[in-house]
Design an enzyme around this catalytic site. Structure first.
Site, PDB file in Angstrom:
ATOM      1  N   PRO A 106       0.828  -1.218   0.000  1.00 52.23           N
ATOM      2  CA  PRO A 106       0.000   0.000   0.000  1.00 52.23           C
ATOM      3  C   PRO A 106       0.859   1.263   0.000  1.00 52.23           C
ATOM      4  O   PRO A 106       1.864   1.349   0.720  1.00 52.23           O
ATOM      5  CB  PRO A 106      -0.790  -0.119   1.311  1.00 52.23           C
ATOM      6  N   CYS A 107       0.458   2.222  -0.822  1.00 56.20           N
ATOM      7  CA  CYS A 107       1.311   3.397  -1.032  1.00 56.20           C
ATOM      8  C   CYS A 107       0.808   4.660  -0.349  1.00 56.20           C
ATOM      9  O   CYS A 107       1.461   5.697  -0.408  1.00 56.20           O
ATOM     10  CB  CYS A 107       1.449   3.669  -2.530  1.00 56.20           C
ATOM     11  N   GLN A 108      -0.358   4.602   0.338  1.00 55.90           N
ATOM     12  CA  GLN A 108      -0.961   5.834   0.839  1.00 55.90           C
ATOM     13  C   GLN A 108      -0.033   6.612   1.767  1.00 55.90           C
ATOM     14  O   GLN A 108       0.023   7.839   1.709  1.00 55.90           O
ATOM     15  CB  GLN A 108      -2.276   5.522   1.572  1.00 55.90           C
ATOM     16  N   PHE A 110       3.167   6.585   1.762  1.00 57.37           N
ATOM     17  CA  PHE A 110       4.388   7.015   1.071  1.00 57.37           C
ATOM     18  C   PHE A 110       4.118   8.125   0.058  1.00 57.37           C
ATOM     19  O   PHE A 110       4.945   9.007  -0.126  1.00 57.37           O
ATOM     20  CB  PHE A 110       5.031   5.824   0.360  1.00 57.37           C
ATOM     21  N   ALA A 111       2.965   8.071  -0.620  1.00 57.30           N
ATOM     22  CA  ALA A 111       2.661   9.058  -1.657  1.00 57.30           C
ATOM     23  C   ALA A 111       2.438  10.431  -1.029  1.00 57.30           C
ATOM     24  O   ALA A 111       1.804  10.557   0.009  1.00 57.30           O
ATOM     25  CB  ALA A 111       1.424   8.631  -2.438  1.00 57.30           C
TER      26      ALA A 111
END
Length: 493
Positions: A106-108, A110-111
């Site tokens: 999941p990238c939330q 990190f983005a």
């Protein structure tokens, strides 16, 4: 020194048996689809979202001996250990069952966009650091220790290179070094690999050190020109690569003479002409995600569209599904007047023009600020501040690849307005799937919003296919060398 478990896996691959994949955070299966097409065997997956897990099971049959109910079961990688997964799937053990461990973590957290949202929701500047999803890469490393794969692949957003000043891929690589792997990471943009979308992502690959190969990445199959915003974001991400001793692999460059990037027009033109949303909204409300419509018989079928229709195992010959679009009647007229490439500030000016036209048609022009004036304005003009939402709307440019699809499509698809003004709408679920390179026969569980969300979260299958084919070539070449050397040593002894 390679463990006996990993050595047995390498010997298995040397016998030309298919590499067996376990994918964590698999989503609906974009990476799995690409790896499967590249000759990998899908043996296990972990996905906590029930709808995405159902989609995965709709499209990939369970391995022999695995119950369908267990195959479609949603699981959280934090709560479900590798050993528990092996038991659930009826496998002898976790360490011997999988050759490849993959994950689109999941990238939330990190983005950058996800970080600011976490800050606003939690009222905490460090909310992104404290988000449990930011620590899943450490859980992934626990899976590495339990599974002992000989190949590892991780996908994430480029911002993972700067997680509050910390380069997470470097930490992962250093840990994998200590576990007996050779590792590399780089940035790849899907438009360079035949996907009609500008999507920049980080990929990390690791091989068992016995192979003697430092991973590299596939050369582009297409030439593309990154817009300034993508170039800028790439430059910012690369600032956090260590000056020396890093595991970063130079971004593969496109060679001279490659075909241009696949355009939106080439990707979508043969899909159905959709006008029910404004001609007969009731019909659109009744339409189901799985309902099929015929392809446009008058449209030229591009090579890309042909590939989406004929993907082995997911063929569609005359019809396909997924033709749902949002019903937002206030904005249809705005969509119709927007030129290709226009964004929200331009859309707002168009809306103001439409409002002025509506005012001129009223017998007695209401006073500005009055209730009647305000009500009429609300019927034509969106309420969003253009300073805060400059990219909220975007009309696709037919001669270019699309902008990045995100999971936010599940709540708002205005970032991808169809270029054909006659259709005056945002893209459909199937069009989003085409832009992400899902074949037309790939089915999505759930309703429209869930379909958009799953597509936006996915790894583009064609990019995963290019990576999978490249990895297989590297692994097979290395295995030939490793076991040839072993044979020579045996003769010498």
């Amino acid at each position: 020194m390679t463990s006996a478990i990993r050595l047995a896996k390498l010997q298995r691959l040397r016998r030309n048996e298919l590499p067996r994949v376990l994918e964590l955070c698999s989503g609906c299966g974009g990476m799995s689809l690409g790896l499967h097409a590249a000759g990998f065997q899908l043996v296990g997956h972990v996905e906590q979202d029930a709808t995405a897990a159902s989609t995965y099971a709709l499209n990939f049959a369970p391995p022999e001996g695995v119950a369908a109910e267990q195959w479609r079961q949603p699981r959280d990688m934090v709560d479900c250990s590798a050993e528990n997964l092996a038991v659930d799937l009826g496998l002898p053990d976790a360490s011997g069952a999988f050759d490849v461990l993959a994950a689109g973590l999941p990238c939330q957290a990190f983005a950058r966009i996800g970080r600011s949202k976490l800050r606003s929701v939690a009222g905490d500047d460090d909310a992104f650091r404290n988000d449990p999803r930011a620590r899943l890469y450490r859980r992934f490393l626990e899976y590495v220790r339990a599974v002992e794969p000989v190949v590892i692949i991780i996908e994430n957003v480029p911002d993972i290179l700067n997680f509050g000043g910390h380069n997470v891929p470097e930490e992962i690589c250093e840990t994998l070094d200590g576990l007996g792997y050779q590792t590399s990471y780089t940035l790849l943009n899907s438009a360079f690999y035949g996907v009609p979308q500008m999507r920049e992502r980080l990929f990390l690959i690791a091989y068992d050190r016995t192979l003697g190969v430092t991973p590299t990445f596939p050369d582009p199959s297409h030439a593309a020109e990154l817009p300034s915003g993508y170039e800028g974001a790439r430059a910012v991400a690369l600032k956090f690569i260590p000056a020396s001793g890093s595991h970063f692999h130079p971004i593969p460059a496109a060679a001279e003479g490659l075909p241009g990037a696949v355009s939106v027009r080439s990707a979508l033109s043969d899909l159905p002409f959709i006008s029910e949303h404004y001609r007969d909204p009731g019909s659109m409300r009744r339409r189901k995600l799985g309902q099929h419509l015929p392809y446009r018989s008058s449209a030229e079928v591009s090579g890309y569209a042909r590939r989406m229709r004929e993907w082995p195992g997911f063929e569609c010959h005359e019809t396909t599904d997924g033709h749902l679009v949002r019903l937002t009647p206030r904005d249809f007229a705005i969509f119709r007047r927007m030129p290709a490439g226009a964004d929200y500030p331009r859309a707002l000016k168009i809306a103001e023009q439409i409002f002025e036209e509506a005012l001129s048609e009223v017998r007695t022009r209401p006073q500005e600020g009055s209730e009647e004036w305000t009500d009429l304005r609300g019927k034509h003009v969106p309420p969003y501040d253009p300073g805060k939402f400059p990219n909220k709307w975007w009309k696709l440019e037919p001669a270019s690849p699309s902008r990045t699809l995100t999971a936010h499509l599940g709540k708002d698809s205005y970032s991808h307005i169809h270029w054909d003004s006659r259709q005056q709408r945002t893209i459909s679920v199937r069009e989003a799937a085409r832009l992400q390179s899902f074949p037309d026969g790939f089915r999505f569980a759930g309703a429209m919003n869930a379909g958009f969300r799953q597509i936006g979260n996915a790894v583009p299958p064609m990019l995963a296919l290019a990576i999978g084919q490249h990895m297989r070539r590297e692994i097979e070449g290395a295995l030939e060398q490793v076991f040839a050397e072993d044979g020579q040593q045996g003769k010498a002894a």
